[in-house]
Design a protein around this motif. Structure first.
Motif, PDB file in Angstrom:
ATOM      1  N   UNK C 273       0.926  -0.999   0.095  1.00  0.00           N
ATOM      2  CA  UNK C 273      -0.354  -0.082   0.130  1.00  0.00           C
ATOM      3  C   UNK C 273       0.977   1.361   0.318  1.00  0.00           C
ATOM      4  N   UNK C 274       2.130   1.210   0.625  1.00  0.00           N
ATOM      5  CA  UNK C 274       2.846   2.022   0.110  1.00  0.00           C
ATOM      6  C   UNK C 274       3.922   2.174  -1.120  1.00  0.00           C
ATOM      7  N   UNK C 277       0.798   2.902  -4.984  1.00  0.00           N
ATOM      8  CA  UNK C 277       0.442   4.260  -5.646  1.00  0.00           C
ATOM      9  C   UNK C 277       2.312   5.516  -6.473  1.00  0.00           C
ATOM     10  N   UNK C 278       2.675   4.664  -5.476  1.00  0.00           N
ATOM     11  CA  UNK C 278       4.185   5.379  -5.837  1.00  0.00           C
ATOM     12  C   UNK C 278       4.388   5.499  -7.521  1.00  0.00           C
ATOM     13  N   UNK C 281       2.780   6.079 -10.383  1.00  0.00           N
ATOM     14  CA  UNK C 281       2.617   7.590 -10.582  1.00  0.00           C
ATOM     15  C   UNK C 281       3.608   7.386 -11.311  1.00  0.00           C
ATOM     16  N   UNK C 282       4.646   7.228 -10.914  1.00  0.00           N
ATOM     17  CA  UNK C 282       5.584   7.420 -11.505  1.00  0.00           C
ATOM     18  C   UNK C 282       6.624   6.288 -13.534  1.00  0.00           C
ATOM     19  N   UNK C 285       7.503   7.551 -16.342  1.00  0.00           N
ATOM     20  CA  UNK C 285       8.589   8.256 -16.389  1.00  0.00           C
ATOM     21  C   UNK C 285      10.063   6.887 -16.429  1.00  0.00           C
ATOM     22  N   UNK C 286       9.557   5.772 -15.647  1.00  0.00           N
ATOM     23  CA  UNK C 286      10.689   5.001 -15.117  1.00  0.00           C
ATOM     24  C   UNK C 286      10.757   4.390 -16.894  1.00  0.00           C
ATOM     25  N   UNK C 289      12.829   6.558 -19.217  1.00  0.00           N
ATOM     26  CA  UNK C 289      13.845   6.572 -18.452  1.00  0.00           C
ATOM     27  C   UNK C 289      15.145   5.274 -19.167  1.00  0.00           C
TER      28      UNK C 289
END
Ligand SMILES: Nc1ncnc2c1ncn2[C@@H]1O[C@H](COP(=O)(O)OP(=O)(O)OP(=O)(O)O)[C@@H](O)[C@H]1O
Ligand SMILES: [Mg+2]
Lengths: 315, 251, 304
Positions: C273-274, C277-278, C281-282, C285-286, C289
């Motif tokens: 759960x930590x 979402x993080x 959301x990225x 972008x990953x 890259x």
């Protein structure tokens, strides 16, 4: 373009200004205007952040549009340090610089493989990535950001008074400017300025251009991180807004107003822009329009940049 | 036979619709002056770009000093001992002649690291003394303080050469050092190259045939990306294919 | 699960197609004019506002859409003639500064005209309900958006791949000097491309209006997504913009919808759960890259 050489009057003026800045808090207090100590600290902090961008953009010739990410990472790192018990700036600030510098190293390692418009967009995208990372991770407080329970101490002295923090910010800025001035004149500075002018020629002289650029980029990131750590102390908050790309745009505007590739470009730009903001905002709610028109005017009527209006760069 | 200093094996490169280099085999012996000639657009500059590492070939390999350097980048090849000059003058116009050469000296591994952030480079007497020596060698010492942008064309060509020399190369790649120079300047450049040739191996691209036949120990001819012949100046002059394809009635 | 997946895949397609409308014009401006335009997102925002205002005045979504897009195109034309024409010749620094200034002006002007509160834009009455596809329901309006997106993508493909103008555009993106040497009126071509790009992004703004809030600042985050699309696809390539849009649209949508569930299956609940979402959301972008690492010029570089 030539290597940066300060104008002969620059050093005495800088020392005079520094002395005046040292006296500023007492003067403001004497006139009952303590409120402005906080504002002055803000100017100092943004001057540092803009100067760090100027290292990357003005001296290194790397057009980064994501510099605010390093600013923000520094702020979050400082807040994280404080909240996990590292409350002394002597340790927390270097850690914040390290965090921002390392992040810049990673971003640079990928983006510096590209050029031109590509590089601009990629730095912007990576900054946005950092922004989303911070707002979506609960450990960092999400949208609200990470608040600091108190200000840090510095070698045991509390920074809770506004003038104490002001002096620390002043010292950080002064030291950074001295460092940047030396750097511009040292071997490394000559190399990055020459790379800015003609990277292929530098490769052909045997310089590993990528490595020099990367180190310059990371150094700029670390200095921005220091500014972020200071700002977190000033506002008591590491906010995701610091990483927003408009923030990068603001830093860029500061550098351009103050003079790209001038040692004091970031300082002058931050001072001018923040004062302008303060004044315009007093007149109208919609001061952004005025600022936007002003910037457009600068682009259209001072094509070589504002700095070019005031004098030449090269002695 | 001596081991070749530079050896290029079946080098090929294609640009969109142009076969700029087609399976070129080529070598330069240590100590010689090897001239590469050919008509405009033959691929000479492209060849120099591939030898120096500015461009990567589609196929083939470049060997220098006994090592395969095909995968090395330009700066690594410079460190290995190659230095080049450009057909179109490529110097730092905003810097003084001395600063231009000092940058080249500073880039050498034996000149120490350039990751120095504090000590003013301006005070490093050794760098500038040495730079001065190289300017002297090309006859530019008296112009040391002038901005490179203010130098005459021939002087800029000489500066270009001084910068290449300052990297202390084993081999110089000179792309038309006489390009755009007047007769006097050319004569001085020929003398200079003749002098340098005693210490360093030279790969010389040049259109000026008088210069080529005076300087070169061996000559190679590139036409439309193909190397059609290599030999002593006399052999090349006599080669019927060269006459037909390129030299025509120049000789 | 498959139902959720299908629904999210459709959402991803819809989002990707809208990104394409934004990125298509932008990638041409970057590729042909070598001009960086940060204000493209503002044109999207202004487009959405114009559509909303026109729809309200005419009491019809479709009339509003047409009028709003036309209005935005006129605005784009004026901007091109007055400002961008001068910017093409300037360095990237000036371009960034000028278009950043445009963003400040546009945001504030919109705030003055329409106020700080989001503006409502209702989808056409007939499309406001769901339709049944196979065994699940999907909003009719979203299907229409997908239809629109596909139609525009197809049209654009025909235009760029088959028509004479398209040939000039492609030539311009891969070699500007050559195009000029061929005697093509480059200035008129630039104007046309810019205005067309503006109309496309206003169309995206108008179509998305009923799904998202029409508000100040709506253009900025989507602008950066369009950048990511262009980086992935390769500057100046319409095909790259299409592929990039679909990749970004679907990866972002599916990532946000499925990644948390997926992580919960793999990791302890707390960590999932930590991280979920993080990471979601990225994700794009990953991905960017990663693609850059192997292809620094993007997937379909227009310049060799
Ligand atoms: N980057 C490039 N892209 C496409 N074609 C190229 C490129 N560089 C060179 N060429 C082509 O390759 C061929 C060889 O060019 P090159 O410059 O190597 O010739 P050259 O022998 O040096 O000619 P000159 O004597 O005029 O200097 C030419 O047809 C040129 O147009
Ligand atoms: Mg040539």
């Amino acid at each position: 373009m030539a290597f940066y050489r300060p104008a002969p009057y620059q050093k005495p003026v800088a020392i005079a200004v520094l002395l005046a800045m040292l006296a500023l808090p007492s003067v403001l207090t004497a006139f009952g205007q303590e409120f402005y100590i906080g504002f002055a600290t803000r100017v100092l902090i943004f001057a540092l952040a803009a100067s760090s961008l100027n290292l990357v953009l003005g001296f290194g010739g790397m057009f980064s549009l994501g510099h605010a990410a390093f600013f923000g990472v520094g702020a979050y790192a400082a807040a994280t340090c404080l909240n996990s018990g590292i409350g002394d700036a002597l340790l927390a600030f270097p850690l914040a610089m390290l965090a921002a510098g390392l992040f810049a190293l990673v971003v640079g390692a990928i983006s510096l493989r590209t050029r031109g418009v590509y590089f601009i967009m990629i730095t912007l995208a990576f900054a946005q990535m950092a922004y989303y990372l911070f707002i979506s991770a609960r450990v960092w407080g999400g949208d609200d950001g990470l608040s600091l329970a108190s200000r840090m101490t510095l070698g045991g002295f509390s920074l809770s008074s506004d003038s104490a923090l002001y002096f620390v910010a002043l010292a950080c800025l002064a030291l950074s400017i001295v460092f940047l001035g030396r750097l511009a004149d040292a071997r490394f500075g000559r190399v990055i300025q020459a790379i800015r002018e003609n990277e292929t020629r530098m490769e052909a002289l045997g310089y590993p251009v990528f490595r020099y650029r990367l180190i310059c980029f990371a150094l700029g990131g670390a200095l921005a991180g220091l500014a972020g750590a200071l700002l977190a102390n000033l506002t008591g908050l590491a906010s995701p807004n610091l990483l927003q790309w408009t923030q990068s745009g603001t830093l860029l505007v500061m550098v351009i107003i103050g003079g790209v590739g001038y040692l004091y470009g970031g300082v002058v730009g931050a001072l001018v822009l923040l004062c302008l903001e303060e004044v315009l905002a007093g007149f109208t709610l919609h001061w952004h329009i005025a600022l936007g028109l002003l910037l457009l005017g600068i682009v259209l009527f001072a094509p070589k940049g504002v700095a070019a209006l005031f004098g030449k760069r090269h002695g | 036979m001596a081991e070749a200093l530079l050896e290029v094996r079946s080098l090929s490169r294609r640009f969109a619709a142009v076969d700029a280099l087609q399976g070129v085999n080529f070598s330069v012996e240590a100590g010689e002056v090897h001239a590469l000639i050919g008509p405009n657009g033959a691929g000479k500059t492209t060849f120099i770009h591939h030898v120096s590492g500015a461009l990567q070939p589609d196929s083939g390999s470049v060997h220098f000093s006994g090592a395969d350097v095909t995968a090395l980048s330009m700066h690594q090849r410079v460190a290995a001992g190659m230095a080049r000059s450009y057909q179109i003058t490529n110097v730092f116009l905003g810097l003084s002649a001395l600063d231009n050469v000092a940058l080249a000296v500073q880039g050498r591994a034996d000149a120490g690291s350039s990751f120095r952030f504090w000590k003013p480079a301006r005070n490093e007497q050794r760098l500038f003394d040495e730079a001065h020596d190289f300017l002297n060698q090309v006859g530019l010492a008296w112009r040391a303080e002038s901005l490179a942008g203010n130098l005459a064309h021939g002087e800029q060509r000489a500066l270009e050469l001084a910068m290449a020399l300052a990297t202390r190369p084993k081999m110089l790649l000179l792309d038309e050092p006489m390009a755009g120079a007047g007769p006097e300047e050319s004569a001085r450049m020929v003398e200079l190259i003749e002098h340098l040739a005693r210490h360093v191996t030279i790969l010389l691209v040049e259109h000026d045939m008088n210069a080529v036949f005076r300087l070169a120990d061996r000559v190679s001819v590139l036409v439309n990306g193909c190397l059609i012949c290599t030999g002593t100046p006399d052999e090349v002059r006599a080669d019927p294919e060269v006459r037909r394809a390129y030299l025509g009635d120049h000789l | 699960m498959t139902q959720l997946f299908l629904e999210q895949a459709l959402n991803g397609l819809q989002f990707g197609l809208m990104l394409f409308l934004l990125a298509a014009g932008l990638t041409l401006v970057f590729g042909i004019m070598d001009c960086i335009n940060l204000a493209h997102g503002s044109l999207y925002m202004v487009g959405a506002y114009l559509v909303a205002a026109a729809a309200q005045a005419a009491d019809s979504f479709w009339i509003g859409l047409g009028a709003g897009v036309a209005g935005a195109a006129v605005l784009g034309l004026l901007l091109e003639l007055s400002l961008f024409r001068q910017l093409y010749k300037r360095d990237h620094l000036s371009q960034v500064l000028a278009t950043f200034a445009l963003i400040l002006i546009a945001n504030e002007a919109v705030r003055i005209i329409w106020g700080a509160q989001p503006v409502m834009l209702n989808p056409p009455e007939a499309l406001s309900g769901p339709v049944e596809i196979g065994n699940f329901f999907y909003p009719a309006y979203r299907l229409v958006i997908i239809g629109f997106g596909l139609a525009v993508a197809g049209l654009l493909y025909l235009l760029v791949a088959k028509s004479r103008v398209g040939m000039w555009v492609r030539a311009g993106a891969s070699n500007r000097e050559m195009t000029e040497a061929l005697g093509i009126n480059v200035q008129a071509l630039f104007t046309a491309v810019f205005v067309f790009g503006t109309a496309l992004c206003a169309l995206a703004g108008g179509l998305l209006g009923p799904l998202l809030a029409v508000q100040v600042g709506m253009g900025e985050s989507v602008l950066i997504l369009a950048f990511v699309v262009i980086i992935i696809g390769g500057i100046g390539s319409i095909r790259g913009a299409l592929v990039g849009s679909l990749i970004v649209g679907s990866v972002d949508t599916l990532g946000r919808a499925l990644l948390p569930t997926l992580l919960r299956a793999l990791l302890p609940a707390d960590a999932a759960s930590t991280l979920g979402p993080a990471l979601a959301s990225i994700l794009i972008y990953l991905l960017m890259a990663g693609i850059l690492f192997f292809k620094p010029q993007g997937l379909f570089p227009a310049r060799a």
